[in-house]
Design a protein around this motif. Structure first.
Motif, mmCIF file in Angstrom:
data_model
loop_
_atom_site.group_PDB
_atom_site.id
_atom_site.type_symbol
_atom_site.label_atom_id
_atom_site.label_comp_id
_atom_site.label_asym_id
_atom_site.label_seq_id
_atom_site.Cartn_x
_atom_site.Cartn_y
_atom_site.Cartn_z
ATOM 1 N N SER A 1 -4.155 -24.145 -4.111
ATOM 2 C CA SER A 1 -4.581 -25.177 -5.062
ATOM 3 C C SER A 1 -5.760 -24.700 -5.902
ATOM 4 N N THR B 1 -4.648 -22.182 -8.492
ATOM 5 C CA THR B 1 -4.060 -22.834 -9.662
ATOM 6 C C THR B 1 -5.140 -23.433 -10.562
ATOM 7 N N GLY C 1 -1.498 -26.814 -5.505
ATOM 8 C CA GLY C 1 -1.867 -26.701 -6.907
ATOM 9 C C GLY C 1 -1.355 -27.800 -7.802
ATOM 10 N N SER D 1 -5.063 -32.542 -6.295
ATOM 11 C CA SER D 1 -4.321 -31.784 -7.300
ATOM 12 C C SER D 1 -3.643 -32.721 -8.301
#
Length: 473
Positions: A60, A63, A206, A251
Motif C-alpha cells: 500500500s 502504491t 494499495g 487506501s
C-alpha cells in the motif's frame, strides 16, 4: 507555507483532506513512519502485526509513493517512532505546519500528543476515517447513543455524508534529498508467507487495487445487487465486497465507497443490498465513535460494561483454538483459513469469537490480539468492538452466544467450506461433516476419518458448554 503530511492509516491520494488543504497553502512533503511499536512481540507470544498485514501495508505504501511521484512529489519513508523522526524533518526541510488524519484510540492519540509537544510549528488533525464527519452529527461525540440502532436512525435521519474530495491538481512539492527505502519483512523479524491456493482472494495492497476491486464488485460483475443475500457466504471472491483490507489502512475512504454506492444506485440499480452496504459502513462509524468515547475501556476484560469477570488464560486451550485443532469443524476451518491467508469471513469471525469467549470461557482479549496480528483488514475499533460485542462486554451486554453446529448447518449446509480447509474430512458425509464425532467406529473407518487420530476429538462438549453459558449471570 510548507506543509508536512504525516500518513498513517490513510494511505491514499483520493479524498484526503490533509493533502488537499496543504496543497492549497503551498509546497507539500509527505512522510510514513514504520513505527517499531506495531511490530513488537506481544506477551501472548506472537507479533502485534504479522506477515500478511505487514506485506499488505508495504504494498500500500509502495502504491502511495508511486502516485505521489507521478504528481512530481515523493513519499518519505522512515523506520522509527514518529515523535522522534518528524521533529528532525521539520527542521531539515523548513516545514511550517504539520497536517494529519486524527485517530481515536489511546496509543495513536498519545503519539499525536507527543509530536505536538515536540514541534514548534502549527499541527492540525483532520477527520477523514469516518463516513459521517463528526461536525455533521446531531449529537456530541461524548454522547453517542449506547445502542447501534439509535445511532443509525439518528445519522440516517439528520446527517448527510459529505462528497469525497478530489486529488489536488498541480500540487507543488518540497524538494526531497533522501526519500528512504521501503523495508522488507525480514527487518521486522517476519517471514514471507506464500498465499494458500485455497484463499478466497489474492489481496494486493494499495489505492489502485482498492479502486480496481470496487469497480469489479460494483460495475463489472454487478455483485452489489446481491450483497444483502450473499454476504454471509464462506467460499469465493464475490460473496461479499471484501473492501475491508483497503478501508482498514485507508487506501480508500468510507466516503468514497458511499459515493460510489449512490452512483451505482443512480446508474445501475437500487435495492436492499445497496442500502445494506451503507448500513455496514454505519456500523464501522459506530465502532469508531464508540472507541473514541470509551477510550482504554475497550481493551479491558470487562469492556465498556466494566464487568467483573474471571476467564481462562491457559496456553494449551488457546493454542487449540489458534491452530484450528479444537475438534469442532466449523471453528477449525475458519481458524485455519485465517492462519493460512490472513482473512476470514464475517460469519466465521462471529462464531470463532463466540466459541473462545463463551464456550471456552476464555479471556477474549487473547483472541482479539490474535486477530490484530493475523488479519490483513485489522481495524482497531471494529476488531475490539466486535470482540467485546461477542463477549457480552460491549454494546450488547446480553448473555448472547452462537450455536456453532447450528450456524455451520445453516451457512455451510453441504459442508463444502469445512472440507475445503479440513481435507481430513474429505470423505465424511454431509450428515456428519459438522459433527464427525457422532459417527460410529465403523462409519469412521468407512469414511477414512478416525476421531482422535485423523481429526481431533472435540475439546469440549458443546451442549454442556451452552448450559454453562446459560447459567452465567
Amino acid at each position: 507555507m510548507k506543509t508536512l503530511i504525516w500518513y498513517r492509516n490513510d494511505l491514499r491520494t483520493e479524498d484526503h483532506e490533509p493533502f488537499v488543504r496543504a496543497a492549497e497553502e503551498g509546497p507539500v512533503a509527505a512522510i510514513y513512519c514504520f513505527d517499531p511499536r506495531y511490530f513488537k512481540e506481544l506477551d501472548y507470544g506472537f507479533s502485534k502485526t504479522g506477515s500478511y498485514r505487514t506485506q499488505f501495508l508495504i504494498e500500500s505504501i509502495q502504491t502511495l509513493r508511486k502516485r505521489l511521484r507521478e504528481m512530481g512529489g515523493d513519499l518519505l519513508v522512515r523506520l522509527g517512532k514518529p515523535e522522534k523522526i518528524i521533529p528532525g524533518l521539520v527542521n531539515e526541510l523548513g516545514i511550517d505546519q504539520l497536517f494529519y488524519h486524527k485517530e481515536v484510540t489511546p496509543e495513536e492519540m498519545l503519539v499525536e500528543d507527543k509530536i505536538q509537544k515536540s514541534v514548534e510549528i502549527r499541527s492540525k488533525g483532520f477527520w477523514g476515517h469516518e463516513m459521517y464527519h463528526p461536525d455533521d452529527l446531531s449529537f456530541q461525540l461524548d454522547n453517542i447513543p449506547g445502542v447501534f440502532t439509535q445511532f443509525r436512525k439518528k445519522v440516517e435521519k439528520k446527517s448527510e455524508v459529505r462528497d469525497p474530495l478530489s486529488i489536488p491538481e498541480n500540487a507543488e512539492f518540497v524538494e526531497i534529498i533522501e526519500p528512504g527505502k521501503l523495508p522488507n519483512l525480514n527487518e521486522f523479524s517476519l517471514k514471507k508467507r506464500d498465499l494458500d491456493d485455497r484463499a478466497v482472494l489474492n489481496f494486493k495492497g494499495g489505492e489502485d487495487e482498492a479502486w480496481k476491486r470496487l469497480n469489479h464488485y460494483f460495475f463489472e460483475s454487478d455483485e452489489l445487487r446481491n450483497y444483502k443475500y450473499k454476504r454471509n457466504g464462506l467460499l469465493g471472491a464475490d460473496f461479499s465486497s471484501k473492501f475491508s483490507p483497503w478501508l482498514a489502512n485507508g487506501s480508500i475512504s468510507a466516503r468514497s465507497i458511499h459515493h460510489q454506492v449512490e452512483k451505482y444506485e443512480k446508474e445501475v440499480h437500487e435495492n436492499v443490498s445497496t442500502y445494506w452496504m451503507k448500513f455496514e459502513l454505519i456500523w464501522r462509524d459506530y465502532f469508531r465513535y464508540s472507541a473514541r468515547k470509551h477510550g482504554s475501556k475497550i481493551f479491558k476484560l470487562g469492556g465498556i460494561q466494566e464487568k467483573d469477570l474471571d476467564k481462562r488464560t491457559d496456553q494449551n486451550t488457546f493454542e487449540k483454538w489458534r491452530e484450528g485443532t479444537t475438534g469442532i469443524p466449523f471453528i477449525d476451518a475458519n481458524m485455519r483459513e485465517l492462519k493460512l491467508t490472513g482473512y476470514m469471513s464475517n460469519r466465521g469471525r462471529q462464531n470463532v469469537a463466540s466459541f473462545l469467549a463463551q464456550n471456552l470461557n476464555f479471556d477474549w482479549r487473547w483472541g482479539a490480539a490474535w486477530f490484530e496480528s493475523m488479519l490483513i483488514d485489522y481495524n482497531v475499533c471494529s476488531n475490539w468492538g466486535n470482540w467485546a460485542y461477542n463477549s457480552t462486554v460491549g454494546h450488547d451486554p446480553r448473555n448472547r452466544y452462537f450455536n456453532i453446529v447450528g450456524q455451520a448447518q445453516k451457512y455451510d449446509s453441504d459442508g463444502d467450506y469445512v472440507r475445503h480447509w479440513l481435507p481430513e474430512l474429505k470423505y465424511v458425509p454431509d450428515e456428519f461433516v459438522h459433527e464427525p464425532w457422532e459417527m460410529s467406529e465403523d462409519q469412521q473407518k468407512l469414511n477414512q476419518c478416525l476421531i482422535g487420530k485423523d481429526y481431533p476429538k472435540p475439546m469440549i462438549d458443546l451442549e454442556a458448554s451452552y448450559e454453562e453459558i446459560r447459567q452465567r449471570d
